[in-house]
Enzyme design. Structure first.
Site, mmCIF file in Angstrom:
data_model
loop_
_atom_site.group_PDB
_atom_site.id
_atom_site.type_symbol
_atom_site.label_atom_id
_atom_site.label_comp_id
_atom_site.label_asym_id
_atom_site.label_seq_id
_atom_site.Cartn_x
_atom_site.Cartn_y
_atom_site.Cartn_z
ATOM 1 N N CYS A 44 -7.757 -10.141 -17.392
ATOM 2 C CA CYS A 44 -6.788 -10.813 -16.789
ATOM 3 C C CYS A 44 -5.185 -10.722 -17.285
ATOM 4 O O CYS A 44 -4.321 -9.974 -16.408
ATOM 5 C CB CYS A 44 -7.159 -12.484 -16.394
ATOM 6 N N PHE A 50 -8.501 -19.426 -11.031
ATOM 7 C CA PHE A 50 -7.833 -19.709 -12.693
ATOM 8 C C PHE A 50 -9.057 -20.047 -13.703
ATOM 9 O O PHE A 50 -8.870 -20.596 -14.806
ATOM 10 C CB PHE A 50 -7.089 -21.094 -12.816
#
Ligand code: UDX
EC number: 1.1.1.22
Length: 443
Positions: free
Chosen positions: A266, A155
Site C-alpha cells: 500500500c 484501511f
C-alpha cells in the site's frame, strides 16, 4: 441482505468473509477456477491470521459462496463490491481495466437496483468511470435499470485485517445518493455499534481520503527515519525523541518508529499514485516526493553501516538476514526492504543466508536461490560476519545470545528495527548498530 464481492484477493476475501460473519449472504466472485474450488473447501490462497477458519465457518453455515460467474451472483443483490486488482501502469498510475471490466459485466447482466462500490484503492475519479461504463452497457441492452455508485475505501493492515474490519477506527462512505448511503450504512451497522463512526462524504473526497491517510502515515515514518539519521550525527537517541514527541497528543505515538523504511502493497504504491495524480493536475506534491526518496535511501541504510564497518569491502563476507517479509505476521515481500538490502549486498559481493518464519517460500519464488536459506534463525548465523535484523518478528526479540555468539564469526549485529536495548548489547559483548541510536562497541 445480499451482496456480491468481485475479486477474492486480500481485500475482497476479508471483506466478503467479514460481511458473511454478520449474517449477510455473500457471493465472492473470481475468474480463477482453481482458487474458487479451493475457497469452497475453505482453503485460502493468502496468509492472514484468523481468516481461514472464518471462511470455513461461513461456508459451512451457507452464508458465504464462491463462484466464477459474476452474472449468477448479481441476482437480487443489494450491492456489488469491486475488489479486483489495480496493477500499476508503466507510469505508476493504476490500471483500471479489471475494475471497468467488472462495471461493464454488471451492466450487461443486472436485473434489479444495486449500488456498485469501489473497494480497491482506485484513483480519484474512478467511481465516475464505473458509472459511465456501466451505463453504457445498460444502454447497449436498451434497458433502464436504476443503480448508484459509491466509494468505500478499506484501511486493512496485513496481519490484522480481520480485527481492522470487525473493529474499524472509521468507515468512509462516499456517495451521491441517499438510497446507496442507506444500504451501505445498514451493511456496516454491526461494525459501528461500539462507537466507531461512519463518515459519509462525496465520492471524490472518499477516494482521496484513502490516499491521504496512507500518505500521511508514510510521511510520519519517513520524517522519523530522517530524524533518526540526524540523531546519529548529533549523538541523540531516536527512541527518546520518539517518546518525547509522541506523548504530545497532537502528534500521537503511532507510526513514528524509525526503521529500515516502509514497504508492502500500500504505502509505496499509494504515495506514488498520489504524486502522479497531483502532477497530472499541475500540482507538485513536493512533500510526498521527499517522503519517497527518504524511504528509498532508508531501505539500504543497514548496508551502508555495514560498508562503513568493513571499510567498504563486503566481498565474500557472510551476512545473515533475519526477516524477509516487509513486516511481521505476513509472508508479503512486496517492496520489502529485504529485497533492496539483498540486491545491494549481492552487488558488493557478500554471501547471504536468510531466515524468515513464514516468507521463505515467497522469497524463493521472487529471488530463487540468489541467497541461501536457513532452517531456523540460528542456522543462518553459522560463521556469519554480521547479522542484519530486517523484520521485527517476535521470535527475534529475545534470542539466545550465547548460542548466537558461539555460531557467529564476528559478534556484529545491525538492527534495522531497534528491537534490542543498547545496554543489553553492551553487556552481551556485541558490536551493535541500530537506527538513530549510538553504535555500541565492547570496551
Ligand atoms: C497499510 C495501512 O496501515 C493500512 O491502513 C492500509 O489499508 C494498507 O497499508 P500495511 O501495508 O499492511 O497497511 O502495513 P502497516 O502495518 O501499516 O506497515 C507499513 C510499513 O510501515 C511496514 O513496512 C512497517 O514496517 C512500516 N512502519 C510502520 C515503520 O517503519 N514504522 C512505523 O512506526 C510503522
Amino acid at each position: 441482505m445480499k451482496i456480491s464481492v468481485v475479486g477474492t484477493g486480500y481485500v475482497g476475501l476479508v471483506t466478503g468473509t467479514c460481511f458473511a460473519e454478520t449474517g449477510v449472504t455473500v457471493t465472492c466472485v473470481d475468474i480463477d477456477k482453481d482458487k474458487v474450488q479451493d475457497l469452497r473447501q475453505g482453503i485460502i490462497p493468502i496468509y492472514e491470521p484468523g481468516l481461514e477458519p472464518m471462511v470455513k465457518n461461513n461456508v459451512d453455515k451457507n452464508r458465504l459462496f464462491f463462484t466464477t460467474s459474476l452474472q449468477e451472483s448479481l441476482k437480487d443483490t443489494d450491492a456489488v463490491f469491486i475488489a479486483v486488482g489495480t496493477p500499476p501502469d508503466e507510469d505508476g498510475s493504476a490500471d483500471l481495466q479489471y475494475v471497468l471490466d467488472v462495471a461493464r459485466e454488471v451492466g450487461e447482466h443486472m436485473e434489479n437496483y444495486m449500488v456498485v462500490v469501489t473497494k480497491s484503492t482506485v484513483p480519484i475519479g474512478t467511481a465516475e468511470k464505473v458509472r459511465k461504463t456501466l451505463k453504457e452497457a445498460l444502454d447497449k441492452r436498451g434497458v433502464n435499470i436504476d443503480f448508484d455508485v459509491a466509494s468505500n475505501p478499506e484501511f486493512l493492515k496485513e496481519g490484522d485485517a480481520i480485527d481492522d474490519f470487525l473493529k474499524p477506527d472509521r468507515i468512509v462512505i462516499g456517495t451521491d445518493s441517499a438510497k446507496a448511503e442507506d444500504i451501505l450504512s445498514r451493511l456496516y451497522k454491526p461494525f459501528v455499534l461500539n462507537g466507531h463512526p461512519v463518515i459519509s462524504m462525496d465520492i471524490p473526497s472518499a477516494e482521496l481520503t484513502k490516499y491521504a491517510a496512507n500518505s500521511m502515515l508514510a510521511t510520519k515514518i519517513s520524517f522519523m527515519n530522517d530524524i533518526a539519521n540526524l540523531c546519529e550525527l548529533v549523538g541523540a537517541d531516536v527512541n527518546s525523541v520518539r517518546r518525547g514527541i509522541g506523548s504530545d497528543s497532537r502528534i500521537g505515538n503511532k507510526f513514528i518508529y524509525a526503521g529500515t523504511g516502509y514497504g508492502g502493497s500500500c504505502f509505496p504504491k499509494d504515495v506514488k499514485a498520489l504524486i502522479n495524480t497531483s502532477d497530472k493536475n499541475n500540482h507538485s506534491l513536493d512533500i510526498l516526493k521527499a517522503v519517497e526518496s527518504v524511504n528509498e535511501r532508508q531501505k539500504t541504510t543497514l548496508v551502508n553501516k555495514l560498508m562503513y564497518h568493513f571499510n567498504n569491502d563486503l566481498k565474500g563476507k557472510k551476512i545473515a538476514l533475519w526477516g524477509l517479509s516487509f513486516k511481521p505476521h505476513t509472508d508479503d515481500m512486496r517492496e520489502a526492504p529485504a529485497l533492496s538490502i539483498i540486491e545491494k549486498l549481492r552487488a558488493e559481493g557478500a554471501e547471504i543466508t536468510g531466515y524468515d518464519p513464514v516468507a521463505m517460500e515467497e522469497s524463493k519464488r521472487r529471488i530463487g536461490d540468489s541467497i541461501q536459506y536457513a532452517r531456523d534463525q540460528y542456522e543462518a548465523l553459522v560463521d556469519a560476519d554480521a547479522l542484519l535484523l530486517v523484520t521485527e518478528w517476535p521470535e527475534f526479540r529475545t534470542p539466545n545470545y550465547n548460542v548466537m555468539k558461539k555460531l557467529m564469526k564476528n559478534h556484529l549485529i545491525m538492527d534495522g528495527r531497534n528491537i534490542y536495548e543498547l545496554s543489553e548489547m553492551k553487556n552481551q559483548g556485541f558490536i551493535y548498530y541500530s537506527i538513530g541510536r549510538k553504535a555500541v562497541k565492547p570496551e
